[in-house]
Write a protein that holds these residues in place. Sequence first.
Motif, PDB file in Angstrom:
ATOM      1  N   SER A 166      46.495  33.741  14.391  1.00  0.00           N
ATOM      2  CA  SER A 166      45.306  33.045  14.904  1.00  0.00           C
ATOM      3  C   SER A 166      44.132  33.142  13.938  1.00  0.00           C
ATOM      4  O   SER A 166      43.351  32.190  13.810  1.00  0.00           O
ATOM      5  CB  SER A 166      44.907  33.613  16.268  1.00  0.00           C
ATOM      6  N   THR A 167      43.989  34.258  13.238  1.00  0.00           N
ATOM      7  CA  THR A 167      42.868  34.391  12.301  1.00  0.00           C
ATOM      8  C   THR A 167      43.128  33.586  11.025  1.00  0.00           C
ATOM      9  O   THR A 167      42.183  33.097  10.405  1.00  0.00           O
ATOM     10  CB  THR A 167      42.604  35.872  11.956  1.00  0.00           C
ATOM     11  N   SER A 169      50.259  21.162  18.833  1.00  0.00           N
ATOM     12  CA  SER A 169      51.341  20.912  19.783  1.00  0.00           C
ATOM     13  C   SER A 169      51.958  22.242  20.221  1.00  0.00           C
ATOM     14  O   SER A 169      52.419  23.028  19.391  1.00  0.00           O
ATOM     15  CB  SER A 169      52.417  20.030  19.135  1.00  0.00           C
ATOM     16  N   GLY A 170      51.907  22.515  21.506  1.00  0.00           N
ATOM     17  CA  GLY A 170      52.400  23.792  21.999  1.00  0.00           C
ATOM     18  C   GLY A 170      51.422  24.927  21.797  1.00  0.00           C
ATOM     19  O   GLY A 170      51.786  26.100  21.969  1.00  0.00           O
ATOM     20  N   GLY A 171      50.166  24.592  21.429  1.00  0.00           N
ATOM     21  CA  GLY A 171      49.155  25.616  21.162  1.00  0.00           C
ATOM     22  C   GLY A 171      48.997  25.887  19.686  1.00  0.00           C
ATOM     23  O   GLY A 171      49.900  25.604  18.894  1.00  0.00           O
ATOM     24  N   ASP A 172      47.862  26.440  19.319  1.00  0.00           N
ATOM     25  CA  ASP A 172      47.620  26.772  17.904  1.00  0.00           C
ATOM     26  C   ASP A 172      48.680  27.726  17.367  1.00  0.00           C
ATOM     27  O   ASP A 172      49.104  27.630  16.218  1.00  0.00           O
ATOM     28  CB  ASP A 172      46.239  27.418  17.748  1.00  0.00           C
ATOM     29  N   VAL A 173      49.067  28.698  18.204  1.00  0.00           N
ATOM     30  CA  VAL A 173      50.074  29.689  17.822  1.00  0.00           C
ATOM     31  C   VAL A 173      51.291  29.503  18.722  1.00  0.00           C
ATOM     32  O   VAL A 173      51.177  29.527  19.944  1.00  0.00           O
ATOM     33  CB  VAL A 173      49.535  31.128  17.951  1.00  0.00           C
ATOM     34  N   LYS A 174      52.431  29.293  18.110  1.00  0.00           N
ATOM     35  CA  LYS A 174      53.669  29.156  18.854  1.00  0.00           C
ATOM     36  C   LYS A 174      54.390  30.494  18.859  1.00  0.00           C
ATOM     37  O   LYS A 174      54.465  31.169  17.857  1.00  0.00           O
ATOM     38  CB  LYS A 174      54.591  28.102  18.222  1.00  0.00           C
ATOM     39  N   GLU A 222      56.325  39.061  22.311  1.00  0.00           N
ATOM     40  CA  GLU A 222      57.458  39.289  23.211  1.00  0.00           C
ATOM     41  C   GLU A 222      58.746  38.662  22.676  1.00  0.00           C
ATOM     42  O   GLU A 222      59.843  39.175  22.930  1.00  0.00           O
ATOM     43  CB  GLU A 222      57.144  38.734  24.609  1.00  0.00           C
ATOM     44  N   VAL A 223      58.627  37.554  21.960  1.00  0.00           N
ATOM     45  CA  VAL A 223      59.830  36.938  21.366  1.00  0.00           C
ATOM     46  C   VAL A 223      59.968  37.316  19.895  1.00  0.00           C
ATOM     47  O   VAL A 223      60.809  36.784  19.172  1.00  0.00           O
ATOM     48  CB  VAL A 223      59.823  35.401  21.538  1.00  0.00           C
ATOM     49  N   CYS A 224      59.100  38.224  19.446  1.00  0.00           N
ATOM     50  CA  CYS A 224      59.168  38.831  18.111  1.00  0.00           C
ATOM     51  C   CYS A 224      58.814  37.880  16.968  1.00  0.00           C
ATOM     52  O   CYS A 224      59.091  38.182  15.808  1.00  0.00           O
ATOM     53  CB  CYS A 224      60.536  39.452  17.844  1.00  0.00           C
ATOM     54  N   LEU A 225      58.214  36.735  17.284  1.00  0.00           N
ATOM     55  CA  LEU A 225      57.841  35.794  16.226  1.00  0.00           C
ATOM     56  C   LEU A 225      56.667  34.943  16.681  1.00  0.00           C
ATOM     57  O   LEU A 225      56.679  34.400  17.794  1.00  0.00           O
ATOM     58  CB  LEU A 225      59.020  34.886  15.870  1.00  0.00           C
ATOM     59  N   GLU A 226      55.642  34.838  15.831  1.00  0.00           N
ATOM     60  CA  GLU A 226      54.534  33.916  16.034  1.00  0.00           C
ATOM     61  C   GLU A 226      54.470  32.984  14.829  1.00  0.00           C
ATOM     62  O   GLU A 226      54.646  33.423  13.696  1.00  0.00           O
ATOM     63  CB  GLU A 226      53.207  34.666  16.186  1.00  0.00           C
ATOM     64  N   GLN A 227      54.197  31.702  15.085  1.00  0.00           N
ATOM     65  CA  GLN A 227      54.157  30.702  14.020  1.00  0.00           C
ATOM     66  C   GLN A 227      53.010  29.729  14.243  1.00  0.00           C
ATOM     67  O   GLN A 227      52.603  29.477  15.376  1.00  0.00           O
ATOM     68  CB  GLN A 227      55.463  29.895  13.997  1.00  0.00           C
ATOM     69  N   SER A 228      52.507  29.179  13.151  1.00  0.00           N
ATOM     70  CA  SER A 228      51.563  28.068  13.217  1.00  0.00           C
ATOM     71  C   SER A 228      51.761  27.246  11.952  1.00  0.00           C
ATOM     72  O   SER A 228      52.499  27.642  11.042  1.00  0.00           O
ATOM     73  CB  SER A 228      50.111  28.548  13.326  1.00  0.00           C
ATOM     74  N   PHE A 256      52.878  29.303   8.749  1.00  0.00           N
ATOM     75  CA  PHE A 256      52.477  30.717   8.708  1.00  0.00           C
ATOM     76  C   PHE A 256      53.247  31.443   9.807  1.00  0.00           C
ATOM     77  O   PHE A 256      53.293  30.979  10.950  1.00  0.00           O
ATOM     78  CB  PHE A 256      50.961  30.845   8.908  1.00  0.00           C
ATOM     79  N   ALA A 257      53.880  32.552   9.452  1.00  0.00           N
ATOM     80  CA  ALA A 257      54.735  33.245  10.408  1.00  0.00           C
ATOM     81  C   ALA A 257      54.472  34.744  10.392  1.00  0.00           C
ATOM     82  O   ALA A 257      54.297  35.349   9.320  1.00  0.00           O
ATOM     83  CB  ALA A 257      56.208  32.981  10.090  1.00  0.00           C
TER      84      ALA A 257
END
Length: 265
Positions: free
Chosen positions: A178-179, A194-199, A203-209, A234-235
């Motif tokens: 997010s930063t 789409s699906g929010g700034d951060v996908k 909890e699912v062990c992965l954040e992406q944008s 970005f992951a």
Amino acid sequence: MTVNQLFDSLWLDYTTRLCPSAEKVHHLLQEDTPLINDHIALRTFKSNHLGIEALAKTFIALGYEMGGEYHFREKKLYARHYQHPDPSLPKVFISELLVEQLTLEAQQIIASLLEQSEELDIASGAFLYRGRPWSITIDDYKQLALESEYASWLAAHGYGANHFTVSVNQLNAFDEVSTVNAFLRQQGFAINQSGGDVKGSPEVCLEQSSTLADTVNVAFSDGVLSIPGGFYEFAKRYQQPDGQLYQGFVEASANKIFESTHRQR
């Protein structure tokens, strides 16, 4: 060709033809050590000659192994990711469009494109970063776009990495996806919402944008159009219960990342 030479060639094609803004993003996030590329993504049409297996051959010859498979039923896509025993090397995410699930008209357009690439040299792997191996009209591009943004993008651009991915885990200036998004917005980049700034989530062990795709000029057989090209992702990966970083992909998140190349209506 060494693995590093392959990724250098893919990066050059990506930054010159598909996503010129990636050079600026790369420079903005570069710190004391080279940026770690978490993964690249490649697209193709399901076919005997140019399906996932054909694109994967070059990477498998360089030591890559299949790491997981994914289904995107709404988008009519199937995907696999490949990873190398050397964890410093990028993962490779390859998706294919399930052409048989499209209308007959779309299937016929795609068949004509694939017929033009029957003599393509798959063995060398050079086709992965040499763009479009077929000719296509603007009308055929627009017809495919009515049915599948993925199909029209691939028909227009051909082969090449539609994105590279900065590993947020290595960054010192930013510890959250997010930063990174907020910083890039300040620099004038548009973020895929789409699906929010951060996908994804811890909890699912992965954040992406990702950024939205650059607009690039593409030459068709009967003219030039400005259309979406590539984007930068970005992951951030999180530890699993066994203490190892998660190495796969989350279908719900990847489904929204695909939309980074959609035309903005």
